[in-house]
Design an enzyme around this catalytic site. Structure first.
Site, PDB file in Angstrom:
ATOM      1  N   ASN A  85       0.880  -1.177   0.000  1.00 47.13           N
ATOM      2  CA  ASN A  85       0.000   0.000   0.000  1.00 47.13           C
ATOM      3  C   ASN A  85       0.913   1.221   0.000  1.00 47.13           C
ATOM      4  O   ASN A  85       1.466   1.578   1.030  1.00 47.13           O
ATOM      5  CB  ASN A  85      -0.887  -0.039   1.261  1.00 47.13           C
ATOM      6  CG  ASN A  85      -1.701   1.230   1.433  1.00 47.13           C
ATOM      7  OD1 ASN A  85      -1.799   2.047   0.521  1.00 47.13           O
ATOM      8  ND2 ASN A  85      -2.295   1.392   2.606  1.00 47.13           N
TER       9      ASN A  85
ATOM     10  N   LYS B 101       0.182   4.252  -0.341  1.00 48.59           N
ATOM     11  CA  LYS B 101      -0.443   5.462   0.225  1.00 48.59           C
ATOM     12  C   LYS B 101      -0.197   6.658  -0.702  1.00 48.59           C
ATOM     13  O   LYS B 101      -0.180   6.481  -1.910  1.00 48.59           O
ATOM     14  CB  LYS B 101       0.067   5.692   1.654  1.00 48.59           C
ATOM     15  CG  LYS B 101      -0.080   4.422   2.504  1.00 48.59           C
ATOM     16  CD  LYS B 101       0.101   4.636   3.964  1.00 48.59           C
ATOM     17  CE  LYS B 101      -0.064   3.305   4.692  1.00 48.59           C
ATOM     18  NZ  LYS B 101      -0.037   3.430   6.120  1.00 48.59           N
TER      19      LYS B 101
ATOM     20  N   HIS C 204      -9.432   1.367   4.473  1.00 42.74           N
ATOM     21  CA  HIS C 204      -8.189   1.521   5.231  1.00 42.74           C
ATOM     22  C   HIS C 204      -8.437   2.481   6.394  1.00 42.74           C
ATOM     23  O   HIS C 204      -9.212   3.429   6.264  1.00 42.74           O
ATOM     24  CB  HIS C 204      -7.082   2.054   4.319  1.00 42.74           C
ATOM     25  CG  HIS C 204      -5.748   2.028   4.983  1.00 42.74           C
ATOM     26  ND1 HIS C 204      -5.358   3.008   5.865  1.00 42.74           N
ATOM     27  CD2 HIS C 204      -4.749   1.126   4.930  1.00 42.74           C
ATOM     28  CE1 HIS C 204      -4.148   2.697   6.322  1.00 42.74           C
ATOM     29  NE2 HIS C 204      -3.756   1.570   5.779  1.00 42.74           N
TER      30      HIS C 204
ATOM     31  N   GLU D 299      -6.843   4.860   7.537  1.00 44.72           N
ATOM     32  CA  GLU D 299      -6.594   6.279   7.242  1.00 44.72           C
ATOM     33  C   GLU D 299      -7.798   6.892   6.531  1.00 44.72           C
ATOM     34  O   GLU D 299      -8.104   8.068   6.709  1.00 44.72           O
ATOM     35  CB  GLU D 299      -5.308   6.421   6.409  1.00 44.72           C
ATOM     36  CG  GLU D 299      -4.075   6.208   7.289  1.00 44.72           C
ATOM     37  CD  GLU D 299      -2.872   5.638   6.560  1.00 44.72           C
ATOM     38  OE1 GLU D 299      -2.831   5.683   5.314  1.00 44.72           O
ATOM     39  OE2 GLU D 299      -1.962   5.131   7.254  1.00 44.72           O
TER      40      GLU D 299
ATOM     41  N   GLU E 188      -5.576  -4.800  10.362  1.00 44.36           N
ATOM     42  CA  GLU E 188      -4.578  -3.771  10.619  1.00 44.36           C
ATOM     43  C   GLU E 188      -4.908  -3.022  11.904  1.00 44.36           C
ATOM     44  O   GLU E 188      -5.717  -2.084  11.891  1.00 44.36           O
ATOM     45  CB  GLU E 188      -4.542  -2.774   9.455  1.00 44.36           C
ATOM     46  CG  GLU E 188      -4.147  -3.393   8.130  1.00 44.36           C
ATOM     47  CD  GLU E 188      -3.499  -2.369   7.212  1.00 44.36           C
ATOM     48  OE1 GLU E 188      -2.388  -2.642   6.740  1.00 44.36           O
ATOM     49  OE2 GLU E 188      -4.074  -1.303   6.991  1.00 44.36           O
TER      50      GLU E 188
ATOM     51  N   GLY F  60       2.310   2.373  10.740  1.00 37.20           N
ATOM     52  CA  GLY F  60       3.279   3.452  10.588  1.00 37.20           C
ATOM     53  C   GLY F  60       3.933   3.875  11.892  1.00 37.20           C
ATOM     54  O   GLY F  60       4.581   4.913  11.956  1.00 37.20           O
TER      55      GLY F  60
ATOM     56  N   SER G 160       3.185  -2.027  10.349  1.00 31.66           N
ATOM     57  CA  SER G 160       4.630  -2.121  10.603  1.00 31.66           C
ATOM     58  C   SER G 160       5.209  -3.498  10.310  1.00 31.66           C
ATOM     59  O   SER G 160       6.150  -3.938  10.975  1.00 31.66           O
ATOM     60  CB  SER G 160       4.966  -1.679  12.034  1.00 31.66           C
ATOM     61  OG  SER G 160       4.567  -0.331  12.228  1.00 31.66           O
TER      62      SER G 160
HETATM   63  P1  PGA Z   1       2.763   0.357   7.638  1.00 34.26           P
HETATM   64  O1  PGA Z   1       1.327   0.560   6.952  1.00 34.26           O
HETATM   65  O2  PGA Z   1       3.304  -0.939   7.087  1.00 34.26           O
HETATM   66  O3  PGA Z   1       3.573   1.540   7.226  1.00 34.26           O
HETATM   67  O4  PGA Z   1       2.532   0.291   9.116  1.00 34.26           O
HETATM   68  C1  PGA Z   1       0.481  -0.524   6.705  1.00 34.26           C
HETATM   69  C2  PGA Z   1      -0.814  -0.030   6.137  1.00 34.26           C
HETATM   70  O5  PGA Z   1      -1.297   1.030   6.567  1.00 34.26           O
HETATM   71  O6  PGA Z   1      -1.400  -0.667   5.228  1.00 34.26           O
END
Ligand code: PGA
Length: 253
Positions: free
Chosen positions: A10, A12, A97, A99, A169, A175, A215
């Site tokens: 992803n 983003k 997601h 976010e 997630e 993140g 992460s």
């Molecule tokens: P990250 O993000 O691996 O940077 O924690 C994962 C995601 O949001 O899909």
């Protein structure tokens, strides 16, 4: 049991179309040959999808989008319809997601509408669910995840459900560098599988792909992917580093 692994990047809001071309090429080169039993997907921003598709052509890397709108077309300024993604040849789409839930007011209900739209258009949804730290501390993780899954799959047939991908997630792990422990991640992925079993049947629960995300990186992927209920990863930060992403892909065996 014969589930394959699905590792999806992803990206983003990162990478221009020109940068996306380069990154896709680097990812293909870093992985080398198509790993057996692993599907590899990259999800760039909308405007870079076409460039990524071009760079991935003829390779084992598939391209997905990060969102779609639930309506087929019309007065929805700034939105992207399933047909538009289909026309580009996209086969996967991330839906719900955290976010998007946090910053763009997506709810379990809009997630459900988007899931239905994706299936109608023949796109495979990667449906994201997960609890915040506060919810985990309140002890409501299992209840919340069950509810998110049940609402997301409202009106989805068993045949469609079998093809869906669910990404667990935990919001607190995205993140932040804080990964769920292997056991925490596997436990919730198991709850998701159980919920699918309740909604449909055992065969659907056995077949559905459940990823962990938050992460996941080159160092922790192998142990997470070895857990019985984790069939892949949704990778953010590490998906922008071709060698790290390749290591994660190669950890899936
Ligand atoms: P990250 O993000 O691996 O940077 O924690 C994962 C995601 O949001 O899909």
């Amino acid at each position: 049991m014969s589930r394959k692994y699905v590792i999806a990047g992803n990206w983003k809001m990162n990478k221009t179309p020109s940068e996306a071309k380069v990154l896709v090429k680097e990812v293909i080169e870093a992985i080398g040959a198509k790993p057996e039993n692993v599907d590899v997907i990259v999800c760039p921003p909308f405007v870079a999808v076409d460039a990524a598709m071009g760079a991935a052509e003829g390779s084992f890397v598939k391209v997905g989008a990060q969102n779609l709108h639930f309506e087929a077309k019309g007065a929805y300024t700034g939105e992207i319809a399933a047909d538009m993604l289909n026309d580009l040849g996209v086969s996967y789409v991330i839906i719900g997601h955290s976010e998007r839930r946090q910053y763009f007011a997506e709810t379990d209900e809009t997630v459900n509408k988007k899931v239905l739209t994706a299936f109608e258009a023949g796109l495979t949804p990667i449906i994201c669910v997960g609890e915040t730290l506060e919810q985990r501390e309140q002890g409501i993780t299992a209840d919340l995840i069950r509810m998110q899954v049940k609402i997301a799959f409202g009106g989805v047939t068993a045949d469609q459900a079998k093809k869906a991908i669910i990404a667990y997630e935990p919001v607190w792990a995205i993140g932040t560098g804080k990964t769920a422990t292997n056991e925490q991640a596997d436990e919730v992925c198991g709850i998701i599988r159980e919920t699918i079993g309740e909604l449909y049947d055992g065969a659907t629960a056995e077949e559905i792909i459940i990823q962990y995300g938050g992460s996941m990186n080159a160092g922790n992927a192998e142990a997470l992917l070895a857990m019985p209920n984790i069939d892949g990863g949704l990778i953010g930060g590490a998906a922008l580093k071709p060698n790290d992403f390749a290591t994660i892909v190669k950890s899936a065996k």
